[in-house]
Design a protein around this motif. Structure first.
Motif, PDB file in Angstrom:
ATOM      1  N   GLY A   1       0.791  -1.224   0.000  1.00 58.62           N
ATOM      2  CA  GLY A   1       0.000   0.000   0.000  1.00 58.62           C
ATOM      3  C   GLY A   1       0.825   1.276   0.000  1.00 58.62           C
ATOM      4  N   THR A   2       2.122   1.175   0.275  1.00 58.44           N
ATOM      5  CA  THR A   2       2.929   2.400   0.354  1.00 58.44           C
ATOM      6  C   THR A   2       3.524   2.792  -0.999  1.00 58.44           C
ATOM      7  OG1 THR A   2       4.896   1.128   0.925  1.00 58.44           O
ATOM      8  CG2 THR A   2       3.599   1.980   2.759  1.00 58.44           C
ATOM      9  N   GLY A   3       3.575   1.856  -1.918  1.00 57.76           N
ATOM     10  CA  GLY A   3       4.098   2.167  -3.259  1.00 57.76           C
ATOM     11  C   GLY A   3       5.564   1.830  -3.422  1.00 57.76           C
ATOM     12  N   ASP A   4       6.027   1.951  -4.673  1.00 58.31           N
ATOM     13  CA  ASP A   4       7.425   1.653  -5.010  1.00 58.31           C
ATOM     14  C   ASP A   4       8.350   2.669  -4.357  1.00 58.31           C
ATOM     15  OD1 ASP A   4       6.182  -0.125  -6.699  1.00 58.31           O
ATOM     16  OD2 ASP A   4       6.657   0.972  -8.545  1.00 58.31           O
ATOM     17  N   ILE A   5       9.618   2.296  -4.228  1.00 57.19           N
ATOM     18  CA  ILE A   5      10.617   3.292  -3.838  1.00 57.19           C
ATOM     19  C   ILE A   5      11.655   3.404  -4.955  1.00 57.19           C
ATOM     20  CG2 ILE A   5      10.295   3.070  -1.343  1.00 57.19           C
ATOM     21  CD1 ILE A   5      12.785   1.248  -1.278  1.00 57.19           C
ATOM     22  N   ARG A   6      12.214   4.606  -5.089  1.00 56.59           N
ATOM     23  CA  ARG A   6      13.188   4.864  -6.145  1.00 56.59           C
ATOM     24  C   ARG A   6      14.461   5.460  -5.545  1.00 56.59           C
ATOM     25  NH1 ARG A   6      12.939   9.799  -9.835  1.00 56.59           N
ATOM     26  NH2 ARG A   6      15.090   9.675  -9.156  1.00 56.59           N
TER      27      ARG A   6
END
Ligand code: MG
Length: 496
Positions: free
Chosen positions: A337-342
């Motif tokens: 739920g927090t999303g991808d990290i880059r």
């Protein structure tokens, strides 16, 4: 007319000597056309010798000498097209409307010049689908039989002879939706088996093979004209792509003898139809073999560390916010739920090391089990998935360049054990107009095992549809959040 058909049969029987050219033209809509042609100039001069030999052996009742050994009977120049639907050809045979329609889609052209030893034959058949092709070939068989033009007792052919000869192209499966044609393995023509002694179970020695290669330098050239741009040719190395949508595959006669078969191959092309089903681009076969491998790590002194020992400051979310994944002392774990990290930095070509671990999810399977992924330049995903005893499509399992390249083997650690990835990425190159001038490449070592060997990136790794190629510069390294608690440690990168 009768003479021409005899000549045609003679040429097919001798086809194992000269190059045989066949062409398959597949349009977006409408009839497929199959053409089969032979330039028989050289065979004309060989015909005498072959005929003499056949006379001596008296193995078959093939009275080919009457046709080929007596060129006087042939006019000096012939350039004619026989329409199989013509009244002349179907004379004395009753055909219904459907049968007339089918016969009108078949023709044969013969162009000979005795003085120049030129002899070209081209056969053409058009058909809506493979059933119609079979129907037409059976019909030609029937018509020629009823006319008694191809009399079995004269030329030693069984009744199904004409059908078999005209059906020169291997069986294939055509998927017009997906844009894929798969040619199946096919048998070596009977005439060749006779010549090589295979029919009598005679072992072919390397010396014999060398001799045959010399005597029969030719092969079958198959030209396939597709309605859209060719993406890939698999199963053969002997091919050329011409004008983007045409493939020419050459199969040497000597290779057919060596293999004991004409090997199949497949071509994928742009079908021009949008793909809406993700299953369309799944490939399940072959399944990479599972191997056991060992763990390894440690960043070299010149590496840029993105995550180690509880410090995730090398990453952020797309919106620039701090990493909301679970940052532990040693591990960084994706939080659904927090999303991808880059990565904060952009890299382009680089060497990357990371270690990942699948969570225990006994009730999950396939793509839902331990799914994450690492993206290069934010666009090209090397899949991370719990592929330990968890089957999914091969080009979507751990180590796949997602939906483009199947890993060479499956080196995935047991659930809960750490995996290492060492990846070398070379970014694609684009010209000023944004056109790709050089494909990017990926080399992946998984737990110390090479699983991607400098493979070419076809474009963006899409879940649905074909790869896209849009010009870009250096981009981030992305770790995917795919609703599973996949953990990472020792993530470092060395720009190249
Ligand atoms: Mg993934």
């Amino acid at each position: 007319m009768k003479n021409l058909l005899y000549v045609f049969i003679g040429m097919v029987l001798l086809s194992s000597c000269g190059d045989m050219n066949q062409e398959l033209i597949i349009p977006y809509e409408g009839d497929t056309e199959y053409k089969f042609s032979m330039d028989l100039g050289s065979i004309m001069s060989m015909a005498g010798a072959v005929a003499d030999e056949m006379d001596e052996e008296k193995e078959e009742d093939i009275d080919i000498s009457a046709i080929m050994n007596n060129p006087d009977k042939m006019p000096s120049k012939v350039d004619t097209t026989i329409l199989f639907g013509s009244e002349e050809f179907t004379e004395g045979v009753t055909l219904n409307d459907r049968e007339k329609y089918l016969m009108n889609k078949v023709s044969m052209r013969l162009d000979t010049d005795k003085e120049q030893e030129k002899m070209l034959m081209e056969f053409s058949i058009k058909y809506a689908d493979l059933n119609e092709k079979t129907e037409t070939l059976n019909l030609i068989s029937r018509v020629t039989r009823e006319q008694k033009i191809m009399k079995g007792d004269t030329i030693g052919l069984e009744e199904e002879g004409p059908n078999k000869m005209l059906d020169g192209i291997a069986d294939y499966i055509l998927d017009k939706e997906l844009g894929k044609i798969t040619f199946l393995d096919s048998e070596v023509p009977e005439e060749m088996d006779k010549m090589t002694g295979k029919e009598k179970d005679v072992e072919v020695s390397p010396e014999d093979l060398a001799m045959m290669a010399m005597m029969m330098p030719g092969g079958i050239n198959t030209k396939i004209v597709l309605p859209g741009k060719v993406f890939s040719v698999k199963g053969t190395e002997n091919y050329k792509i011409i004008d983007e949508n045409t493939v020419v595959v050459t199969t040497k006669y000597v290779d057919m003898i060596k293999e004991g078969a004409i090997k199949g191959y497949s071509i994928e092309y742009d079908s021009g139809k949008p793909i809406s089903d993700p299953k369309v681009t799944e490939v399940w076969d072959p399944e990479p073999v599972a191997v056991v491998a060992r763990d390894r790590s440690k960043a070299p002194s010149d590496a840029i560390v993105l995550f180690a020992d509880g410090d995730a400051s090398g990453f952020r979310h797309y919106d620039g916010s701090e990493v909301k994944w679970k940052v532990g002392k040693k591990e960084l774990t994706a939080e659904p739920g927090t999303g991808d990290i880059r990565s904060k930095k952009d890299f382009g070509s680089c060497q990357l090391h990371l270690e990942w671990k699948s969570p225990k999810e006994p009730n999950k399977k396939g793509q839902d089990k331990g799914n994450s992924g690492v993206y290069f330049d934010g666009k090209y995903e090397v899949q991370i998935l719990n592929s330990f005893e968890n089957r999914t499509y091969s080009n979507g399992q751990a180590g796949a360049v997602y939906k483009q390249h199947i890993p060479l083997v499956n080196a995935t650690s047991p659930t809960g054990d750490w995996n290492t990835y060492d990846i070398i990425y070379h970014a694609p190159e684009f010209d000023e107009d944004g056109a790709k001038t050089k494909s990017g490449t990926l080399t992946v070592i998984h737990n110390g095992v090479l699983i991607q060997d400098h493979v070419e990136i076809q474009g963006t790794t899409e879940y649905i549809g074909r790869p896209k190629n849009i010009a870009h510069g250096p981009g981030p390294i992305i770790l995917q959040e795919h609703n599973n608690y996949v953990s990472y440690r020792n993530v470092w990168v060395r720009p190249l």
